[in-house]
Design an enzyme around this catalytic site. Structure first.
Site, mmCIF file in Angstrom:
data_model
loop_
_atom_site.group_PDB
_atom_site.id
_atom_site.type_symbol
_atom_site.label_atom_id
_atom_site.label_comp_id
_atom_site.label_asym_id
_atom_site.label_seq_id
_atom_site.Cartn_x
_atom_site.Cartn_y
_atom_site.Cartn_z
ATOM 1 N N ASN A 120 0.792 -1.222 -0.172
ATOM 2 C CA ASN A 120 -0.008 0.024 -0.050
ATOM 3 C C ASN A 120 1.036 1.203 0.108
ATOM 4 O O ASN A 120 0.710 2.222 -0.903
ATOM 5 C CB ASN A 120 -0.895 0.111 1.086
ATOM 6 C CG ASN A 120 -1.711 -1.230 1.064
ATOM 7 O OD1 ASN A 120 -2.120 -1.643 0.152
ATOM 8 N ND2 ASN A 120 -2.709 -1.485 2.208
ATOM 9 N N LYS A 151 -9.159 13.849 -51.719
ATOM 10 C CA LYS A 151 -9.161 14.452 -50.374
ATOM 11 C C LYS A 151 -7.700 14.466 -49.829
ATOM 12 O O LYS A 151 -6.877 13.581 -49.863
ATOM 13 C CB LYS A 151 -9.976 13.175 -49.355
ATOM 14 C CG LYS A 151 -11.206 13.169 -49.506
ATOM 15 C CD LYS A 151 -11.814 14.490 -49.444
ATOM 16 C CE LYS A 151 -12.037 14.847 -48.086
ATOM 17 N NZ LYS A 151 -12.816 14.198 -47.061
ATOM 18 N N ASN A 204 -7.113 15.200 -45.662
ATOM 19 C CA ASN A 204 -7.846 15.139 -44.248
ATOM 20 C C ASN A 204 -6.845 15.564 -43.289
ATOM 21 O O ASN A 204 -5.790 15.106 -43.267
ATOM 22 C CB ASN A 204 -8.525 13.862 -44.116
ATOM 23 C CG ASN A 204 -9.557 13.827 -45.254
ATOM 24 O OD1 ASN A 204 -9.902 14.357 -45.710
ATOM 25 N ND2 ASN A 204 -9.828 12.146 -45.363
ATOM 26 N N TYR A 258 -6.355 2.178 2.604
ATOM 27 C CA TYR A 258 -6.267 1.657 0.896
ATOM 28 C C TYR A 258 -7.462 0.694 0.665
ATOM 29 O O TYR A 258 -7.880 -0.134 1.548
ATOM 30 C CB TYR A 258 -5.129 0.749 1.094
ATOM 31 C CG TYR A 258 -4.835 -0.055 -0.132
ATOM 32 C CD1 TYR A 258 -4.269 0.816 -1.265
ATOM 33 C CD2 TYR A 258 -5.380 -1.145 -0.751
ATOM 34 C CE1 TYR A 258 -4.147 -0.037 -2.861
ATOM 35 C CE2 TYR A 258 -5.401 -1.831 -1.910
ATOM 36 C CZ TYR A 258 -4.818 -1.088 -2.967
ATOM 37 O OH TYR A 258 -4.682 -1.814 -4.200
ATOM 38 N N SER A 290 -7.952 9.741 -48.720
ATOM 39 C CA SER A 290 -9.192 8.760 -48.690
ATOM 40 C C SER A 290 -8.978 7.420 -49.646
ATOM 41 O O SER A 290 -8.283 7.658 -50.421
ATOM 42 C CB SER A 290 -10.271 9.695 -49.076
ATOM 43 O OG SER A 290 -11.160 8.832 -49.649
ATOM 44 N N GLU A 327 -7.940 15.807 -36.025
ATOM 45 C CA GLU A 327 -9.226 15.135 -35.559
ATOM 46 C C GLU A 327 -9.051 14.319 -34.227
ATOM 47 O O GLU A 327 -9.874 14.179 -33.564
ATOM 48 C CB GLU A 327 -10.053 14.535 -36.770
ATOM 49 C CG GLU A 327 -10.234 15.441 -37.887
ATOM 50 C CD GLU A 327 -10.555 14.684 -39.171
ATOM 51 O OE1 GLU A 327 -11.624 14.031 -39.143
ATOM 52 O OE2 GLU A 327 -9.580 14.859 -39.977
ATOM 53 N N HIS A 342 -18.413 34.078 -31.998
ATOM 54 C CA HIS A 342 -19.558 33.475 -32.698
ATOM 55 C C HIS A 342 -19.240 32.853 -34.277
ATOM 56 O O HIS A 342 -20.042 32.415 -35.010
ATOM 57 C CB HIS A 342 -20.532 34.083 -32.667
ATOM 58 C CG HIS A 342 -20.897 35.092 -31.447
ATOM 59 N ND1 HIS A 342 -21.830 34.449 -30.593
ATOM 60 C CD2 HIS A 342 -20.457 36.188 -31.093
ATOM 61 C CE1 HIS A 342 -21.809 35.439 -29.653
ATOM 62 N NE2 HIS A 342 -21.036 36.390 -29.881
HETATM 63 N N1 ARG Z 1 -1.638 -3.724 -7.226
HETATM 64 C C1 ARG Z 1 -2.285 -2.917 -6.063
HETATM 65 C C2 ARG Z 1 -2.427 -1.586 -6.387
HETATM 66 O O1 ARG Z 1 -2.081 -1.173 -7.585
HETATM 67 C C3 ARG Z 1 -0.952 -3.037 -5.198
HETATM 68 C C4 ARG Z 1 -1.492 -2.849 -3.711
HETATM 69 C C5 ARG Z 1 -2.315 -3.915 -3.302
HETATM 70 N N2 ARG Z 1 -2.444 -4.043 -1.712
HETATM 71 C C6 ARG Z 1 -3.241 -4.730 -1.362
HETATM 72 N N3 ARG Z 1 -3.400 -4.728 -0.294
HETATM 73 N N4 ARG Z 1 -3.970 -5.724 -2.036
HETATM 74 O O2 ARG Z 1 -3.223 -0.842 -5.895
#
Ligand code: ARG
Length: 476
Positions: free
Chosen positions: A109, A282, A284, A316, A276, A289, A155
């Site tokens: 995390n 054409k 383009n 998390y 085209s 785009e 406009h």
């Molecule tokens: N692959 C996960 C993400 O990108 C990594 C963290 C995962 N953590 C967990 N407790 N499952 O968020």
């Protein structure tokens, strides 16, 4: 062996494994992940959680993996879910069980939050270079087109004459603000989340500040719960990207119109247009785009990120894994669009003769005529009315304002709104018709807005000079 094996006896359903893994996407973070791991190992050594020998072994293993990633030789195993587990498994395969000490005091995390911030820092750096390059090509064209006049529009109707350079420099202003937004976002993201652990903070006396400094961060995040679940920086990045794409899309839209032969204001280089499959005639503006179309995609990336976050409790949640596709998509689309647009701009031929012809046709100097009447003492509302009558008269006769005869000017001044108008206008020492005809020329009209930020040639030259200084371009 699964990394969390102890708790589990059953196998993961292959369908679930397939649906939850992210390695195909997050392997883009491999180098950031390895840099973060190397700094973490140093921190573990400082905290005496690793011996000097262990630290050297792990760092060398991580460095070797870095090389494999750079050379594209590392084999990614989809069974290992994500980039973090892949790299840890690869490390174990190369240096043995000591690799098992790497994840001390760390969770995926805080690890992924760190990787993303490192990714953001280098991506913002690259995008800044792309933004600058496009600014340079716009400034270069503005410089080369000199005092060429085009009909400025509101406009999509002819409004007042402006310098083509002034029009191009408007986009330089937008891009410069885009640079500011990305820099701002990177400044707020410049805090290391490493040490936040899974959510409560690492259970070891890690010197977070020292590790943050090793990684080049300005400091550390202040709250572990916030650190692992904050993706504000992702939203800010996507908002900046979406807005930059909107700017590119507006420019693209103009080039699409301007390259239509009915306008004929620009000719796209053959290198930046396509033909085209059926119509041999054409040519383009497809690259423009596609930039316009992809602006929608990046706006969608921003909407996706906001949607992912809005229902998440602390800390998390796995939903956060879905932050990567929008981030990576937006960065790739923006970077490619900026590069393509810079090439398109550099390769354009401006038909300034056609722009001038268009400006001569739309009575775009009427405001200049009204302003000249104000200078003779007329209230602006009366002057506006008089100039409007001149436009109607010229339209009837099929001529330009500066081609009207003296009688037309004199007649237009006899208006109910201001019985004193004719007297005021005629009281000035020089010839009325002569003065108004002069005010009705493109050159006079474009020279009049001399206020800061106006289109008068001397102001545009100053703006060019300022842009050149900012971008480090030598004067032509
Ligand atoms: N692959 C996960 C993400 O990108 C990594 C963290 C995962 N953590 C967990 N407790 N499952 O968020």
């Amino acid at each position: 062996m699964r990394m969390w094996g102890g708790r589990f006896s059953g196998e993961t359903d292959p369908l679930v494994a397939e649906a939850t893994r992210s390695v195909e996407v997050d392997r883009l973070l491999a180098l950031d992940d390895l840099d973060g791991s190397i700094a973490h190992v140093r921190g573990l050594e400082r905290a005496a959680l690793l011996t000097a020998d262990e630290s050297v072994t792990i760092v060398e293993g991580l460095r070797a993996l870095r090389l494999e990633v750079e050379q594209g030789t590392l084999e990614w195993d989809p069974a290992l879910e994500d980039v973090h587990m892949n790299l840890e498994a690869a490390l174990t395969a190369r240096i043995g069980s000591v690799a098992g000490k790497l994840h001390t005091g760390r969770s995926r995390n805080d690890q992924v939050a760190l990787d993303l911030r490192l990714w953001l820092r280098r991506t913002v750096h690259d995008i800044d270079g792309d933004l600058l390059a496009l600014e340079r090509s716009l400034v270069d064209r503005a410089e080369r087109e000199g005092d060429a006049i085009m009909p400025g529009m509101t406009h999509v109707q002819p409004a007042q004459p402006v310098l083509l350079a002034h029009h191009l420099l408007a986009y330089v202003e937008m891009l410069e603000r885009d640079r500011g937004r990305f820099t701002d976002c990177a400044r707020r993201a410049d805090r290391s989340p490493l040490g936040a652990g899974a959510l409560a903070g690492a259970g070891f006396p890690l010197d977070r500040e020292a590790t943050a400094a090793d990684l080049g961060f300005a400091g550390v995040t202040a709250n572990s719960l916030d650190a692992v679940s904050d993706r504000d920086f992702a939203v800010e990045f996507l908002a900046a990207a979406a807005l930059a794409m909107v700017h590119l899309s507006r420019l693209a839209e103009e080039l699409v119109w301007w390259s239509n032969p009915a306008f004929g204001w620009v000719v796209l280089s053959d290198a930046h247009a396509t033909g085209s499959s059926m119509m041999p005639n054409k040519k383009n503006p497809d690259p423009c785009e596609l930039i316009r179309g992809r602006a929608a995609k990046v706006a969608g990336d921003l909407a996706a990120m906001l949607g992912i976050l809005k229902g998440l409790p602390l800390a998390y949640q796995r939903d956060l894994q879905e932050d990567k596709p929008p981030l990576f998509d937006a960065a790739a689309v923006l970077s490619s669009s900026l590069r393509v647009m810079a090439a398109v701009i550099s390769g354009l031929t401006f038909r300034t003769d056609r722009m001038r012809d268009a400006a001569l046709q739309g009575y775009v100097t009427a405001t200049s005529v009204a302003d000249a009447l104000v200078e003779r003492g007329l209230p602006f509302r009366v002057a506006h009315h008089v100039a409007g009558r001149l436009v109607a008269d010229a339209e009837r006769r099929g001529c330009r304002l500066d081609e009207l005869a003296d009688e037309s000017f004199e007649r237009a001044l006899v208006v109910e709104e201001g019985p004193e108008a004719a007297r005021l206008a005629a009281a000035a020492p020089t010839g009325l018709a002569e003065d108004l005809r002069a005010a009705a020329t493109l050159e006079a009209a474009v020279a009049r807005p001399r206020v800061t930020g106006g289109t008068a040639p001397e102001r545009v030259r100053e703006a060019l000079e300022a842009a050149r200084r900012r971008l480090g371009i030598e004067p032509a």
